[in-house]
Design a protein around this motif. Structure first.
Motif, PDB file in Angstrom:
ATOM      1  N   TYR A 177       0.831  -1.200   0.000  1.00  0.00           N
ATOM      2  CA  TYR A 177       0.000   0.000   0.000  1.00  0.00           C
ATOM      3  C   TYR A 177       0.870   1.256   0.000  1.00  0.00           C
ATOM      4  O   TYR A 177       1.807   1.370   0.791  1.00  0.00           O
ATOM      5  N   GLY A 178       0.537   2.187  -0.894  1.00  0.00           N
ATOM      6  CA  GLY A 178       1.256   3.461  -0.911  1.00  0.00           C
ATOM      7  C   GLY A 178       2.461   3.482  -1.841  1.00  0.00           C
ATOM      8  O   GLY A 178       3.185   4.462  -1.871  1.00  0.00           O
ATOM      9  N   LYS A 182      -1.568   8.134  -5.344  1.00  0.00           N
ATOM     10  CA  LYS A 182      -2.762   8.321  -4.513  1.00  0.00           C
ATOM     11  C   LYS A 182      -3.973   8.654  -5.383  1.00  0.00           C
ATOM     12  O   LYS A 182      -3.849   9.333  -6.397  1.00  0.00           O
ATOM     13  N   SER A 184      -8.635   9.297  -5.251  1.00  0.00           N
ATOM     14  CA  SER A 184      -9.824   9.517  -4.429  1.00  0.00           C
ATOM     15  C   SER A 184     -10.952   8.602  -4.872  1.00  0.00           C
ATOM     16  O   SER A 184     -11.307   8.573  -6.049  1.00  0.00           O
ATOM     17  N   VAL A 205      -2.126   1.563  -4.562  1.00  0.00           N
ATOM     18  CA  VAL A 205      -2.527   2.980  -4.609  1.00  0.00           C
ATOM     19  C   VAL A 205      -3.132   3.388  -3.252  1.00  0.00           C
ATOM     20  O   VAL A 205      -4.016   2.702  -2.742  1.00  0.00           O
ATOM     21  N   GLU A 206      -2.622   4.487  -2.701  1.00  0.00           N
ATOM     22  CA  GLU A 206      -3.174   4.992  -1.447  1.00  0.00           C
ATOM     23  C   GLU A 206      -4.499   5.675  -1.754  1.00  0.00           C
ATOM     24  O   GLU A 206      -4.572   6.474  -2.687  1.00  0.00           O
ATOM     25  N   ILE A 207      -5.545   5.362  -0.994  1.00  0.00           N
ATOM     26  CA  ILE A 207      -6.845   5.973  -1.309  1.00  0.00           C
ATOM     27  C   ILE A 207      -7.403   6.776  -0.133  1.00  0.00           C
ATOM     28  O   ILE A 207      -7.155   6.458   1.017  1.00  0.00           O
ATOM     29  N   ASP A 208      -8.139   7.856  -0.498  1.00  0.00           N
ATOM     30  CA  ASP A 208      -9.041   8.442   0.481  1.00  0.00           C
ATOM     31  C   ASP A 208     -10.418   8.461  -0.165  1.00  0.00           C
ATOM     32  O   ASP A 208     -10.564   8.109  -1.338  1.00  0.00           O
ATOM     33  N   THR A 237      -5.823  -1.326   4.448  1.00  0.00           N
ATOM     34  CA  THR A 237      -4.934  -0.223   4.082  1.00  0.00           C
ATOM     35  C   THR A 237      -4.303   0.442   5.293  1.00  0.00           C
ATOM     36  O   THR A 237      -3.336   1.186   5.146  1.00  0.00           O
ATOM     37  N   ASN A 282      -5.654  17.167  -2.063  1.00  0.00           N
ATOM     38  CA  ASN A 282      -4.900  16.136  -1.330  1.00  0.00           C
ATOM     39  C   ASN A 282      -3.721  15.580  -2.123  1.00  0.00           C
ATOM     40  O   ASN A 282      -3.103  14.601  -1.704  1.00  0.00           O
ATOM     41  N   ASN A 284      -3.892  14.027  -4.996  1.00  0.00           N
ATOM     42  CA  ASN A 284      -4.230  12.737  -5.633  1.00  0.00           C
ATOM     43  C   ASN A 284      -4.279  12.876  -7.147  1.00  0.00           C
ATOM     44  O   ASN A 284      -4.548  13.951  -7.670  1.00  0.00           O
TER      45      ASN A 284
END
Ligand SMILES: Nc1ncnc2c1ncn2[C@@H]1O[C@H](COP(=O)(O)OP(=O)(O)OP(=O)(O)O)[C@@H](O)[C@H]1O
Length: 392
Positions: A177-178, A182, A184, A205-208, A237, A282, A284
């Motif tokens: 992860y990461g 990134k 969204s 992929v880092e997600i928010d 995550t 952010n 992304n």
């Protein structure tokens, strides 16, 4: 002799010069995810990551459950370790392991050795033969060798230290992860978007997340449900930030001013515009949605094209070619299904038109959106400034 969890990782082993970056990231994620489960030493050793409990009492099943959810890990074995690499050390570990297995009623076994420390004087095959014979002698009459269908495949790994284990639990796979930028995720309370987020996160992929909330038409419970879904995905995550954007005023304005058969699509396009701005804030690079071709009126190919047209960022739809049943299967596997089917209202279903347009024309949608021209920019800015950020 100490207990140890051996972590096997797949794809990252082939990443050439970047390999150590991926490994370090995986080590970091493991450390982060082990918090609350006890004290552990996490370290790399010649193609494996080792997780060593510093206390006697650890809940092995809980640790394995945590480790097998971490992206980048393909397998987790629980075994024992001796500091030195010698036949005596191997014998101690192997006998201890097989005695435990005998108590569980096991009788047949096979020995398999991996020798990454080539300085060790014996070849793998010789170790197999000598340890097999040693166990037969020590446990005379209790065990037998079966090279085709053994009940226990006793694994010996000779690295900087000696390791013995027999069971490997399947890991989540994917990339740490990461390690891949990134993005969204537009997260609703449905079945699809949590699965879509999980799939992209699995590739490193880092997600928010961004959730559009329409009180009083959508309740506080509906919002909590979305946060609960994010928490489920966050188990893989290590944490997800959910941006809860107040959407009622925008939805009402669309409802009042635009043709009703275009409501869903115009709403979706405004969601995309807001999500893109939050993503940029952010740092992304892309948006993710849970859409698949043809699932509902707003997901025809034409609708998806018109939706994409309003943003510059790439929109990832990992479920694009999936049938509903296939998506349901993954949601059950990652444990989001039961939460997704809880019956709370969704902001899209409340304002759903009776006869939605299924083959929208971009010009026609843009013409309708012009009816919002004098208010929409201000409304979007207000929604973003009033959004709430919840840590899941
Ligand atoms: N309220 C919302 N907040 C954030 N994103 C949303 C919202 N509603 C829909 N979306 C996004 O738009 C996509 C399509 O939504 P739609 O309601 O058409 O499909 P769905 O099949 O119900 O999807 P899901 O099961 O993910 O809710 C969702 O997968 C999600 O990515």
């Amino acid at each position: 002799m100490n207990n140890v969890f051996l972590i096997k990782y797949g794809e990252i082993a082939i990443k050439g010069k970047n390999r150590y970056l991926f490994e370090n990231r995986l080590v970091d994620t493991i450390r982060k995810n082990m918090k609350g489960l006890g004290q552990f030493i996490v370290r790399k050793e010649q193609g494996r990551i080792l997780v060593e409990p510093m206390e006697e009492e650890v809940d092995k099943d809980l640790v394995i459950d945590k480790l097998t959810r971490i992206f980048g890990i393909i397998g987790v074995a629980y075994g024992t370790k001796e500091e030195e690499v010698s036949m005596e050390a191997i014998k101690r570990l192997a006998l201890h392991h097989m005695k435990e297995k005998c108590q569980e009623g096991v009788i047949s076994f096979k020995v398999e050795t991996r020798r990454s420390d080539k300085r060790f004087p014996l070849q793998s095959m010789e170790v197999n033969a000598q340890i097999g014979e040693y166990l037969l002698n020590e446990l005379e009459g209790k065990v037998k060798v079966d090279v085709h269908h053994p009940e226990v495949l006793l694994m010996i790994e000779l690295r900087t230290h000696t390791y013995v284990y027999s069971t490997t639990y399947k890991g989540a796979g994917g990339m740490p992860y990461g390690t891949n930028g990134k993005a969204s995720l537009l997260l609703s309370g449905g079945i699809d978007s949590p699965v879509a987020g999980w799939m992209v996160a699995k590739r490193g992929v880092e997600i928010d997340a961004v959730y559009f909330h329409s009180p009083p038409y959508t309740s506080e419970r509906a919002k909590e449900k979305v946060v609960d879904l994010a928490k489920k995905v966050a188990e893989y995550t290590g944490g997800i930030r959910v941006h809860v954007v107040p959407f009622t005023e925008i939805q009402m304005a669309i409802y009042e001013k635009c043709p009703h058969e275009q409501l869903t699509l115009i709403m979706r396009r405004i969601m995309m515009r807001i999500a893109e701005r939050i993503a940029r804030m952010n740092g992304n690079m892309a948006l993710i949605t849970g859409e698949s071709i043809g699932q509902v009126a707003s997901q025809t190919l034409q609708s998806l094209v018109v939706t994409d047209n309003v943003v510059e960022m790439p929109v990832f739809r990992p479920l694009i070619g999936f049938d509903k049943e296939e998506i349901v299967q993954i949601s059950k596997k990652i444990d989001t299904f039961e939460t997704s089917i809880l019956p709370y209202e969704d902001c899209c279903t409340i304002f759903v038109p009776k006869h939605p347009e299924t083959k929208p024309k971009l010009e026609s949608i843009e013409r309708s959106e012009r009816l919002l021209d004098d208010i929409i920019e201000e409304m979007m800015l207000k929604a973003i400034s009033e959004m709430e950020i919840v840590q899941a």
